[in-house]
Motif scaffolding. Sequence first.
Motif, PDB file in Angstrom:
ATOM      1  N   LEU A  29      -4.878  23.023 -11.763  1.00 51.74           N
ATOM      2  CA  LEU A  29      -4.662  22.116 -10.640  1.00 51.74           C
ATOM      3  C   LEU A  29      -3.687  21.005 -11.013  1.00 51.74           C
ATOM      4  CD1 LEU A  29      -8.315  21.878  -9.284  1.00 51.74           C
ATOM      5  CD2 LEU A  29      -6.376  23.083  -8.245  1.00 51.74           C
ATOM      6  N   TRP A  30      -3.717  20.591 -12.260  1.00 54.08           N
ATOM      7  CA  TRP A  30      -2.792  19.551 -12.716  1.00 54.08           C
ATOM      8  C   TRP A  30      -1.341  20.041 -12.667  1.00 54.08           C
ATOM      9  CZ3 TRP A  30      -1.992  14.607 -13.661  1.00 54.08           C
ATOM     10  CH2 TRP A  30      -0.958  14.222 -14.513  1.00 54.08           C
ATOM     11  N   GLY A  33      -0.337  21.207  -9.158  1.00 54.57           N
ATOM     12  CA  GLY A  33      -0.075  20.095  -8.263  1.00 54.57           C
ATOM     13  C   GLY A  33       1.270  19.445  -8.541  1.00 54.57           C
ATOM     14  N   ALA A  37       4.288  19.486  -5.853  1.00 48.92           N
ATOM     15  CA  ALA A  37       4.861  18.203  -5.441  1.00 48.92           C
ATOM     16  C   ALA A  37       6.365  18.187  -5.685  1.00 48.92           C
ATOM     17  CB  ALA A  37       4.181  17.063  -6.194  1.00 48.92           C
ATOM     18  N   PRO A 194       6.157  13.780 -11.059  1.00 44.78           N
ATOM     19  CA  PRO A 194       5.927  15.221 -10.921  1.00 44.78           C
ATOM     20  C   PRO A 194       7.100  16.091 -11.366  1.00 44.78           C
ATOM     21  CG  PRO A 194       6.164  14.184  -8.767  1.00 44.78           C
ATOM     22  CD  PRO A 194       6.026  13.082  -9.763  1.00 44.78           C
TER      23      PRO A 194
END
Length: 308
Positions: A29-30, A33, A37, A194
Amino acid sequence: MAMSTARMKADPDTSATDGRVRWAPVRSLWIGGMTLATLAAAPFHTTWGSVALFLVTSGVTLCAGHSVGLHRLLIHRSFVAPRWLERLLVYLGTLVGMAGPLGMVRLHDTRDWAQRQSDCHPLHAHRARPLRDAWWQMHCRLDLAHPPRFVPEAYLRDDRFLRWLEASWMAQQLPWALVFLAIGGWPWVVWGVPVRVAVSVTGHWLVGHITHRHGPQGWAVDGVAVQGHDLPAAALLTFGEAWHGNHHAFPDSARLGIEPGQHDPGWWLLLALRRVGLVHDLNEPAHLPPRAGVRRVGPVELRAGGIA
């Protein structure tokens, strides 16, 4: 029977091959994500300043932080630095966004231990095809049925600063996101966090995938599951880490580009820090005991004082 290394202790039933790859939700998820992004926001939030911020912060965190601070110092102790400088470099390495400092040591040493065996699981050898290997390395974990015991030194185990960074490594991006927002607005946030994290982590996987599978070699290590290879085209982009065949041969050397013409910006940074008296005792291959099984691939030999 599996062999032990300095921090990874094998028991009679320890195996580097018997294990199962499982999805790692937090890691997935890190990085997922950060990647989403990047793809969603970067095309709409791009300025010359934000791209310059990305280049500068990537260079500082990858070179001074990941390569010099985490890899050459915290993991391999290939030079000596005062405590304040070591902590600064490790902090910068944590900002790369791969893991906390203790997690990085454990991941590195587990992979290194596995690659030193006569055989190891395909995940540790990067044997899978690129897309599957990318999924495994960035979104999964390998649960060995009989893993070695991780026994870190006291300077790792008992350091409160390292434990704090380990517990908060993801949150360390937040103060910088606020600073970037205040100075350059959303373009700076997008490219400073990100985009930088996604590119750094994905690039780290890609270089590792290539340099553990094929490419030129200056050195080989007999009797091990995985050889290291060099990726000359990425030497500058990786700040010297692409000389991975050299690193397999001389893992405790602070100098990775050990032969003429092998550019190693991480080593250049260390030389500059030594010139002003901030670091000392920089290891080079000639200073180290030879690793068992290392042999030269080609005519050049290691001599006292360097490579000739």
